[in-house]
Design an enzyme around this catalytic site. Sequence first.
Site, PDB file in Angstrom:
ATOM      1  N   ASP A  45       5.122  11.744   5.400  1.00 21.81           N
ATOM      2  CA  ASP A  45       4.675  10.951   6.546  1.00 21.81           C
ATOM      3  C   ASP A  45       3.963  11.858   7.537  1.00 21.81           C
ATOM      4  OD1 ASP A  45       4.629   9.021   8.822  1.00 21.81           O
ATOM      5  OD2 ASP A  45       6.041   7.918   7.559  1.00 21.81           O
ATOM      6  N   ASP A  70      -0.196  14.478   5.267  1.00 22.85           N
ATOM      7  CA  ASP A  70      -1.135  13.374   5.424  1.00 22.85           C
ATOM      8  C   ASP A  70      -1.708  13.006   4.059  1.00 22.85           C
ATOM      9  OD1 ASP A  70      -3.419  11.725   6.110  1.00 22.85           O
ATOM     10  OD2 ASP A  70      -3.345  12.610   8.118  1.00 22.85           O
ATOM     11  N   SER A 134      -1.149  -6.304  -0.500  1.00 22.67           N
ATOM     12  CA  SER A 134      -1.080  -7.186   0.664  1.00 22.67           C
ATOM     13  C   SER A 134      -1.553  -8.598   0.334  1.00 22.67           C
ATOM     14  CB  SER A 134      -1.943  -6.630   1.797  1.00 22.67           C
ATOM     15  OG  SER A 134      -2.071  -7.560   2.850  1.00 22.67           O
ATOM     16  N   TYR A 158      -9.252  -4.504   6.779  1.00 22.86           N
ATOM     17  CA  TYR A 158      -7.942  -4.216   6.183  1.00 22.86           C
ATOM     18  C   TYR A 158      -7.823  -4.874   4.813  1.00 22.86           C
ATOM     19  CZ  TYR A 158      -2.911  -4.424   5.342  1.00 22.86           C
ATOM     20  OH  TYR A 158      -1.662  -4.334   4.773  1.00 22.86           O
ATOM     21  N   LYS A 162      -7.143  -3.120   0.965  1.00 26.17           N
ATOM     22  CA  LYS A 162      -6.011  -3.416   0.083  1.00 26.17           C
ATOM     23  C   LYS A 162      -6.494  -3.954  -1.264  1.00 26.17           C
ATOM     24  CE  LYS A 162      -2.487  -2.494   1.372  1.00 26.17           C
ATOM     25  NZ  LYS A 162      -1.866  -1.150   1.425  1.00 26.17           N
ATOM     26  N   VAL A 188       6.250  -9.149   5.960  1.00 25.67           N
ATOM     27  CA  VAL A 188       7.606  -8.590   5.915  1.00 25.67           C
ATOM     28  C   VAL A 188       8.105  -8.332   7.335  1.00 25.67           C
ATOM     29  CG1 VAL A 188       9.036  -6.736   5.001  1.00 25.67           C
ATOM     30  CG2 VAL A 188       7.064  -7.555   3.681  1.00 25.67           C
ATOM     31  N   VAL A 202       4.322 -10.369  14.654  1.00 28.95           N
ATOM     32  CA  VAL A 202       4.703 -11.516  15.479  1.00 28.95           C
ATOM     33  C   VAL A 202       6.208 -11.666  15.656  1.00 28.95           C
ATOM     34  CG1 VAL A 202       4.636 -13.153  13.536  1.00 28.95           C
ATOM     35  CG2 VAL A 202       4.309 -13.984  15.861  1.00 28.95           C
ATOM     36  N   ARG A 286      -7.397 -15.222  16.463  1.00 31.61           N
ATOM     37  CA  ARG A 286      -7.966 -13.904  16.238  1.00 31.61           C
ATOM     38  C   ARG A 286      -8.930 -13.915  15.054  1.00 31.61           C
ATOM     39  NH1 ARG A 286      -2.762 -10.007  15.948  1.00 31.61           N
ATOM     40  NH2 ARG A 286      -2.688 -11.087  13.935  1.00 31.61           N
TER      41      ARG A 286
END
Length: 328
Positions: A45, A70, A134, A158, A162, A188, A202, A286
Amino acid sequence: MYEVPYHSKNLSQSCFLITGGAGFIGSNLVEYLLKYKAKKVRVLDNFSTGVMDNIAPFLSDPAFELFEGDIRNIDDCRKAVSGIDYVAHQAALGSVPRSINDPLTTNDVNITGFLNMLLAAKDAQVKRFIYAASSSTYGDHPGLPKVEDTIGNPMSPYAVTKYVNELYANVFSRIYDFHTIGLRYFNVFGPRQNPNGPYAAVIPLFIEAAKKKEAPIINGDGETSRDFTFVENAVQANIKALLSDDIHTSEVINIAAGERTTLNELWQHISGIWHIDVAPIYQTERKGDVKHSLANVDKANRLIGYRPAFSVMQGLAIAMEWYKNRAV
């Protein structure tokens, strides 16, 4: 959590690498593997989104290793996979809005970083490489429930990244016989998910608003729906996929609860549990957001025996207890 094991194999002779292991899903996966006595659990990480608090409870475990590096650095990736049997690649820059604001960094981490890890794992001849795919890959395809082989056009940078992950994984399978499983996560949530910052998800945002008796912000009319998936379901999927023996090609499978909840319903439930009567504040939808999401998980059940163990409401009860006790 993780009172019931999702595996039957002895983990005491197996070494695991969790990229992004200081993040939300990654740290929950680390917790599971350490609880069930894996020989080694190494975390890679760079702490760009992961936090030390998520892995602090594991630092004293002799089976735990932290490698700060990284995935955009191929040398870090090669060092991280050294001596590893199984890789769960969770590291990524999430969030549709973040990718719209900064597509270059999202591409660098999610595509270049993914390719680095895929190549390093292939060269190290690890037994299994699992990665976080995703549900954003379904894009603008309107069909419900979502089935793996039917997708639309990506709606955000994004989502593009994916989908490219899946394309690379498929090419590596056909050219190098290096077979992987992509887990298409559907929204998730659960303990250790960060409620702070401009790209918070959210459910933690709603729970924090309820704690403070404040009105949550909802983008759109609140009838947007999601297949919210408790994190232990995602951990189950990772464990079953990592230890699967009979996958001989590149596969992508939906990981979800298989039920749909609107944002209005979500707030009604959370505010009801907290006994508050506060109406949401509705704002403009959005860019890049998918309107509705619901997964068919039949393929995951067939290939790895995945069965969601927690419903949305069961997961929310556990998550809210965790946020209630969380230090602000």
